[in-house]
Design a protein around this motif. Structure first.
Motif, PDB file in Angstrom:
ATOM      1  N   ALA A 149      -3.622   5.887   7.867  1.00 54.05           N
ATOM      2  CA  ALA A 149      -4.507   6.463   6.840  1.00 54.05           C
ATOM      3  C   ALA A 149      -3.687   6.923   5.642  1.00 54.05           C
ATOM      4  O   ALA A 149      -4.076   6.704   4.485  1.00 54.05           O
ATOM      5  CB  ALA A 149      -5.296   7.626   7.429  1.00 54.05           C
ATOM      6  N   VAL A 150      -2.519   7.541   5.904  1.00 51.05           N
ATOM      7  CA  VAL A 150      -1.649   7.982   4.796  1.00 51.05           C
ATOM      8  C   VAL A 150      -1.211   6.761   3.984  1.00 51.05           C
ATOM      9  O   VAL A 150      -1.270   6.765   2.750  1.00 51.05           O
ATOM     10  CB  VAL A 150      -0.417   8.762   5.329  1.00 51.05           C
ATOM     11  CG1 VAL A 150       0.610   8.992   4.234  1.00 51.05           C
ATOM     12  CG2 VAL A 150      -0.857  10.101   5.914  1.00 51.05           C
ATOM     13  N   LEU A 151      -0.811   5.705   4.697  1.00 53.30           N
ATOM     14  CA  LEU A 151      -0.350   4.493   4.011  1.00 53.30           C
ATOM     15  C   LEU A 151      -1.472   3.893   3.159  1.00 53.30           C
ATOM     16  O   LEU A 151      -1.259   3.513   2.005  1.00 53.30           O
ATOM     17  CB  LEU A 151       0.145   3.469   5.040  1.00 53.30           C
ATOM     18  CG  LEU A 151       0.624   2.130   4.476  1.00 53.30           C
ATOM     19  CD1 LEU A 151       1.820   2.315   3.568  1.00 53.30           C
ATOM     20  CD2 LEU A 151       0.992   1.170   5.598  1.00 53.30           C
ATOM     21  N   VAL A 260      -4.600  -9.458   0.110  1.00 49.40           N
ATOM     22  CA  VAL A 260      -4.741  -8.292  -0.781  1.00 49.40           C
ATOM     23  C   VAL A 260      -5.981  -7.486  -0.395  1.00 49.40           C
ATOM     24  O   VAL A 260      -5.947  -6.257  -0.369  1.00 49.40           O
ATOM     25  CB  VAL A 260      -4.792  -8.741  -2.264  1.00 49.40           C
ATOM     26  CG1 VAL A 260      -5.046  -7.564  -3.182  1.00 49.40           C
ATOM     27  CG2 VAL A 260      -3.496  -9.422  -2.663  1.00 49.40           C
ATOM     28  N   GLY A 261      -7.064  -8.194  -0.071  1.00 48.48           N
ATOM     29  CA  GLY A 261      -8.307  -7.504   0.307  1.00 48.48           C
ATOM     30  C   GLY A 261      -8.144  -6.658   1.564  1.00 48.48           C
ATOM     31  O   GLY A 261      -8.769  -5.616   1.700  1.00 48.48           O
ATOM     32  N   ALA A 262      -7.269  -7.107   2.468  1.00 49.35           N
ATOM     33  CA  ALA A 262      -7.083  -6.375   3.729  1.00 49.35           C
ATOM     34  C   ALA A 262      -6.269  -5.099   3.550  1.00 49.35           C
ATOM     35  O   ALA A 262      -6.286  -4.235   4.416  1.00 49.35           O
ATOM     36  CB  ALA A 262      -6.411  -7.274   4.754  1.00 49.35           C
ATOM     37  N   LEU A 263      -5.545  -4.984   2.434  1.00 52.48           N
ATOM     38  CA  LEU A 263      -4.809  -3.741   2.188  1.00 52.48           C
ATOM     39  C   LEU A 263      -5.811  -2.663   1.819  1.00 52.48           C
ATOM     40  O   LEU A 263      -6.624  -2.873   0.921  1.00 52.48           O
ATOM     41  CB  LEU A 263      -3.811  -3.920   1.030  1.00 52.48           C
ATOM     42  CG  LEU A 263      -2.687  -4.923   1.237  1.00 52.48           C
ATOM     43  CD1 LEU A 263      -1.879  -5.077  -0.040  1.00 52.48           C
ATOM     44  CD2 LEU A 263      -1.773  -4.454   2.368  1.00 52.48           C
ATOM     45  N   PRO A 264      -5.787  -1.535   2.515  1.00 52.61           N
ATOM     46  CA  PRO A 264      -6.791  -0.519   2.223  1.00 52.61           C
ATOM     47  C   PRO A 264      -6.788  -0.118   0.742  1.00 52.61           C
ATOM     48  O   PRO A 264      -5.725   0.131   0.168  1.00 52.61           O
ATOM     49  CB  PRO A 264      -6.363   0.660   3.105  1.00 52.61           C
ATOM     50  CG  PRO A 264      -5.609   0.031   4.218  1.00 52.61           C
ATOM     51  CD  PRO A 264      -4.911  -1.134   3.620  1.00 52.61           C
ATOM     52  N   GLY A 265      -7.975  -0.133   0.178  1.00 53.01           N
ATOM     53  CA  GLY A 265      -8.130   0.371  -1.182  1.00 53.01           C
ATOM     54  C   GLY A 265      -7.896  -0.621  -2.296  1.00 53.01           C
ATOM     55  O   GLY A 265      -8.063  -0.288  -3.470  1.00 53.01           O
ATOM     56  N   THR A 266      -7.523  -1.859  -1.984  1.00 55.61           N
ATOM     57  CA  THR A 266      -7.203  -2.772  -3.078  1.00 55.61           C
ATOM     58  C   THR A 266      -8.436  -3.538  -3.577  1.00 55.61           C
ATOM     59  O   THR A 266      -8.849  -3.328  -4.697  1.00 55.61           O
ATOM     60  CB  THR A 266      -6.092  -3.750  -2.655  1.00 55.61           C
ATOM     61  OG1 THR A 266      -6.442  -4.262  -1.377  1.00 55.61           O
ATOM     62  CG2 THR A 266      -4.763  -3.052  -2.584  1.00 55.61           C
ATOM     63  N   GLY A 267      -9.019  -4.377  -2.761  1.00 51.90           N
ATOM     64  CA  GLY A 267     -10.257  -5.046  -3.152  1.00 51.90           C
ATOM     65  C   GLY A 267     -10.103  -6.214  -4.100  1.00 51.90           C
ATOM     66  O   GLY A 267      -8.992  -6.652  -4.416  1.00 51.90           O
ATOM     67  N   THR A 477       8.574   3.963   7.682  1.00 55.33           N
ATOM     68  CA  THR A 477       9.480   3.266   6.760  1.00 55.33           C
ATOM     69  C   THR A 477       8.702   2.652   5.600  1.00 55.33           C
ATOM     70  O   THR A 477       9.124   2.759   4.440  1.00 55.33           O
ATOM     71  CB  THR A 477      10.253   2.143   7.515  1.00 55.33           C
ATOM     72  OG1 THR A 477      10.785   2.699   8.693  1.00 55.33           O
ATOM     73  CG2 THR A 477      11.353   1.554   6.671  1.00 55.33           C
ATOM     74  N   VAL A 478       7.558   2.021   5.929  1.00 56.54           N
ATOM     75  CA  VAL A 478       6.749   1.410   4.855  1.00 56.54           C
ATOM     76  C   VAL A 478       6.282   2.493   3.872  1.00 56.54           C
ATOM     77  O   VAL A 478       6.355   2.316   2.652  1.00 56.54           O
ATOM     78  CB  VAL A 478       5.548   0.625   5.442  1.00 56.54           C
ATOM     79  CG1 VAL A 478       4.661   0.086   4.342  1.00 56.54           C
ATOM     80  CG2 VAL A 478       6.032  -0.519   6.312  1.00 56.54           C
ATOM     81  N   ILE A 479       5.830   3.631   4.414  1.00 56.46           N
ATOM     82  CA  ILE A 479       5.376   4.730   3.543  1.00 56.46           C
ATOM     83  C   ILE A 479       6.524   5.178   2.642  1.00 56.46           C
ATOM     84  O   ILE A 479       6.351   5.348   1.427  1.00 56.46           O
ATOM     85  CB  ILE A 479       4.835   5.916   4.391  1.00 56.46           C
ATOM     86  CG1 ILE A 479       3.514   5.520   5.043  1.00 56.46           C
ATOM     87  CG2 ILE A 479       4.652   7.171   3.536  1.00 56.46           C
ATOM     88  CD1 ILE A 479       3.001   6.491   6.084  1.00 56.46           C
ATOM     89  N   ALA A 480       7.709   5.326   3.240  1.00 59.93           N
ATOM     90  CA  ALA A 480       8.867   5.774   2.456  1.00 59.93           C
ATOM     91  C   ALA A 480       9.194   4.755   1.361  1.00 59.93           C
ATOM     92  O   ALA A 480       9.482   5.126   0.223  1.00 59.93           O
ATOM     93  CB  ALA A 480      10.059   5.972   3.378  1.00 59.93           C
ATOM     94  N   LEU A 481       9.109   3.453   1.714  1.00 58.23           N
ATOM     95  CA  LEU A 481       9.419   2.410   0.722  1.00 58.23           C
ATOM     96  C   LEU A 481       8.405   2.404  -0.414  1.00 58.23           C
ATOM     97  O   LEU A 481       8.768   2.244  -1.580  1.00 58.23           O
ATOM     98  CB  LEU A 481       9.474   1.035   1.400  1.00 58.23           C
ATOM     99  CG  LEU A 481      10.703   0.784   2.279  1.00 58.23           C
ATOM    100  CD1 LEU A 481      10.580  -0.542   3.010  1.00 58.23           C
ATOM    101  CD2 LEU A 481      11.975   0.797   1.437  1.00 58.23           C
TER     102      LEU A 481
END
Lengths: 500, 158
Positions: A149-151, A260-267, A477-481
């Motif tokens: 959820a944070v990511l 891209v659509g599967a990334l939360p919030g992108t659309g 790690t992804v969040i940090a990146l």
């Protein structure tokens, strides 16, 4: 297996569902096309009317609106140079020059066929990937949900606004609104400012209608007198040779759209930008230079934004994380109907998943039918003046909000959120992150506290678990990146890397 | 080397300061839940969110150092004038006033009467007259709302 097929074909065989999907798709095309109306606005208002409906009926209508709406924006982008939806902004770059050249009909026809191809491929990916992802998600600990959820919220903040700080502020603001009311565990009032009325919390549909409906209506007041330039439309069905010529590009940009659509919030809006950029970089000899009426510049964004629809459903149905603002609204509809979006959805109510897949495919078929017909009526309807549209939007927002709990106070809240949304929009804040914050805020709170309880309320143990568990480590790690990518450290690291 | 500066909109700085004040308000409200919260308490997450809002609003304010005012704007007073001219145009003010009056009127004048009046007055104002057609369109809109929401959707209206 036979059950799966019967759920898949449910919307195709039930006359009522068939009709609702058709109606939704047709309405979506108009909603998406009329500047000032948006799919999110329509879905937000609609959710309040479909409370008492059977879940399949409500979903059929919303899926139709979603699929039709994402496509509908392209029509006004081509005909009037006014994108009806954010996902059609890029379509106008080449679509409008094509219309000016007298090829509006062909451009609309091609964009329809490519949208359908993108939509069907997106649905296929949803059907193929979601069950596996849901199986994996069953192994997730509350800590991992918290990190996902944070990511998701971080990606929304990063990608959807003019600055990361504004995006993060919007998300935190939304999450704070989502937490207003009594605490689930201790029943302690939180952020209620001492008001008894706020103990029950602020219904997120009220926030949605305010931010997407009223705020947009106020914002459109700036363009009240803008008169679009009309274009002549002739033959609309594109020749098969033309479709086959652009099919490889369409498939490539579909893949971009789904991811891209599967990334939360992108659309769809970001998917179409990525796809356009891909087309510009990879097509060596476009039909015309990009920006001057290249069919490739029309095909790429139109395929990608419809493919993003299927992509956006993946995290929503498997993780309970909406992929964009519309799936956030649909997620709300599922919760209202007592369903549990997330990995348990596939176990407890698999028919909802397979029904959605079949319904998305059906909506795309209706998109093809409605997209290639009725263009004359369409050109008349989209010319409805804003002077008529804006007051009607406000009335619909009032009806939609009141119908949730028959409570006038919520209507006043809705207007308040509308005015807040207007100012946020004026100063470069996006509405999507606020809404995703409202939806995901309580989930973040819940999973964070569960994660803390699981390590005996020890902050040190919690941090340790973030780096000792493989999945948590990857997510951390992804969040940090992602965070690092937004700081000057990225530029420094890139320059060091290039030097070496 | 010339540096490119982002333009700051009229009123943007004031708005961003208001966001900072709002964040402080949320922090105080979150603090009231259970004082300085432990890592797992009802107040921990709201305090965390308020701190995030506070930090991001500070970053937003600091980012103004990299922005420049539109060179056509001479001073703060002129900026206020431009802001008022952009966002408080007569039709926006009138619509806001009518919207508030409409919501207030629903309670005592019923939904259909207040909606009809709101639509008719707004249409007439926005369309610079055209009284007859505005009244007819309002009546048609009311009929459609009744048919759609009362008969089809069976929504209870105020």
């Amino acid at each position: 297996m036979s059950d799966t097929f019967s759920f898949l074909l449910m919307a195709w065989l039930d006359p009522q569902l068939l009709l609702l999907t058709a109606l939704g798709t047709l309405a979506g095309i108009y909603v998406g096309a009329i500047p000032g109306l948006s799919v999110t606005m329509a879905a937000s208002i609609l959710i309040s009317f479909t409370f008492s409906w059977d879940i399949n009926n409500a979903l059929a209508l919303m899926v139709g609106i979603y699929v039709g709406g994402v496509y509908g924006g392209s029509r006004t982008a081509i005909l009037l140079n006014i994108p009806g939806a954010p996902s059609a902004v890029v379509t106008a770059f080449d679509g409008y020059p094509l219309a000016q050249r007298g090829e509006a009909g062909q451009a609309i026809g091609l964009s329809t066929v490519m949208s359908v191809i993108g939509g069907l491929l997106g649905t296929l990916v949803l059907a193929g990937s979601a069950p596996f992802l849901a199986d994996m998600a069953l192994e997730f600990a509350p800590r991992d949900y918290f990190l996902i959820a944070v990511l998701g919220l971080l990606l929304v903040s990063t990608l959807s606004g003019k600055s990361l700080a504004r995006g993060i502020f919007s998300v935190a603001l939304g999450a704070s609104i989502g937490l207003v009311g009594m605490d689930m565990v201790t029943a302690q009032p939180r952020l209620t400012m001492g008001s008894m009325e706020l103990l029950g919390g602020i219904h997120y549909v009220v926030v949605m209608i305010g931010l997407f409906g009223v705020a947009e209506a106020f914002y459109q007041l700036h363009n009240l007198t803008k008169v679009p330039i009309k274009q002549k439309v002739d033959k609309i069905i594109p020749p098969l040779s033309m479709v086959l010529k652009y099919l490889p590009l369409s498939i490539r940009t579909s893949i971009i759209g789904v991811i891209v659509g599967a990334l939360p919030g992108t659309g769809g809006d970001i998917a179409s930008l990525f796809a356009y950029d891909h087309a510009k970089r990879t097509v060596k000899n476009p039909s015309s230079p990009f920006g001057e009426g290249a069919y490739e510049g029309l095909v790429a964004p139109e395929t990608a934004n419809n493919a993003a629809v299927g992509g956006a459903y993946v995290p929503m149905l498997t993780l309970g994380m909406p992929g964009d603002a519309v799936t956030a609204v649909i997620l709300g509809a599922l919760v209202i109907h007592g369903l549990n979006p997330g990995p348990m959805l596939m176990i407890e109510t698999p028919h909802i998943f397979w029904f959605t897949v079949g319904n998305l495919a059906l909506a795309n078929i209706f998109l093809l039918i409605f997209g290639l017909t009725g263009i004359k009526v369409f050109s008349k309807v989209v010319e409805v003046p804003k002077a008529l549209l804006i007051p009607l939007i406000l009335v619909l927002c009032v009806v939609g909000t009141y119908s949730i709990n028959s409570n006038m106070t919520e209507v006043y809240w809705m207007l308040g959120f509308g005015i807040l949304g207007y100012w946020l929009k004026v100063f470069g804040f996006q509405m999507g992150p606020v809404i995703l914050g409202v939806i995901l805020g309580p989930l973040l709170d819940e999973t964070y506290r569960q994660a803390m309880s699981s390590v005996g309320d020890s902050g040190g143990q919690f941090l340790l678990a973030l780096v000792t568990n493989p999945l948590s480590l990857v997510l951390t790690t992804v969040i940090a990146l992602v965070l690092l990518g937004q700081t000057p450290a990225k530029t420094w690291l890139t320059s060091q890397f290039q030097r070496n | 080397m010339s540096q490119k500066f982002e333009r700051v909109q009229p009123g943007e700085k004031v708005f961003d300061w208001l966001l900072l004040l709002f964040s402080i308000g949320v922090l105080l409200e979150a603090y009231r839940i259970d004082g300085i919260p432990s890592v797992n308490s009802p107040g921990s997450f709201p305090v965390g969110l308020a701190l995030v809002m506070l930090a991001s609003s500070v970053v937003i304010l600091v980012s103004h150092r990299r922005k420049r005012r539109d060179p056509r704007i001479r001073n703060a007073l002129h900026e206020a004038q431009v802001f008022l001219h952009e966002h408080f145009q007569p039709h926006i003010v009138v619509f806001t006033f009518l919207a508030v009056a409409y919501l207030a009127a629903i309670v005592w004048a019923s939904f259909y009467v207040s909606t009809y009046l709101f639509l008719a007055v707004t249409f007439i104002y926005f369309r610079h007259g055209r009284v007859v057609s505005s009244l007819i369109i309002s009546a048609v809109a009311i009929a459609v709302i009744y048919a759609l929401f009362t008969l089809v959707f069976r929504v209870y209206l105020p």
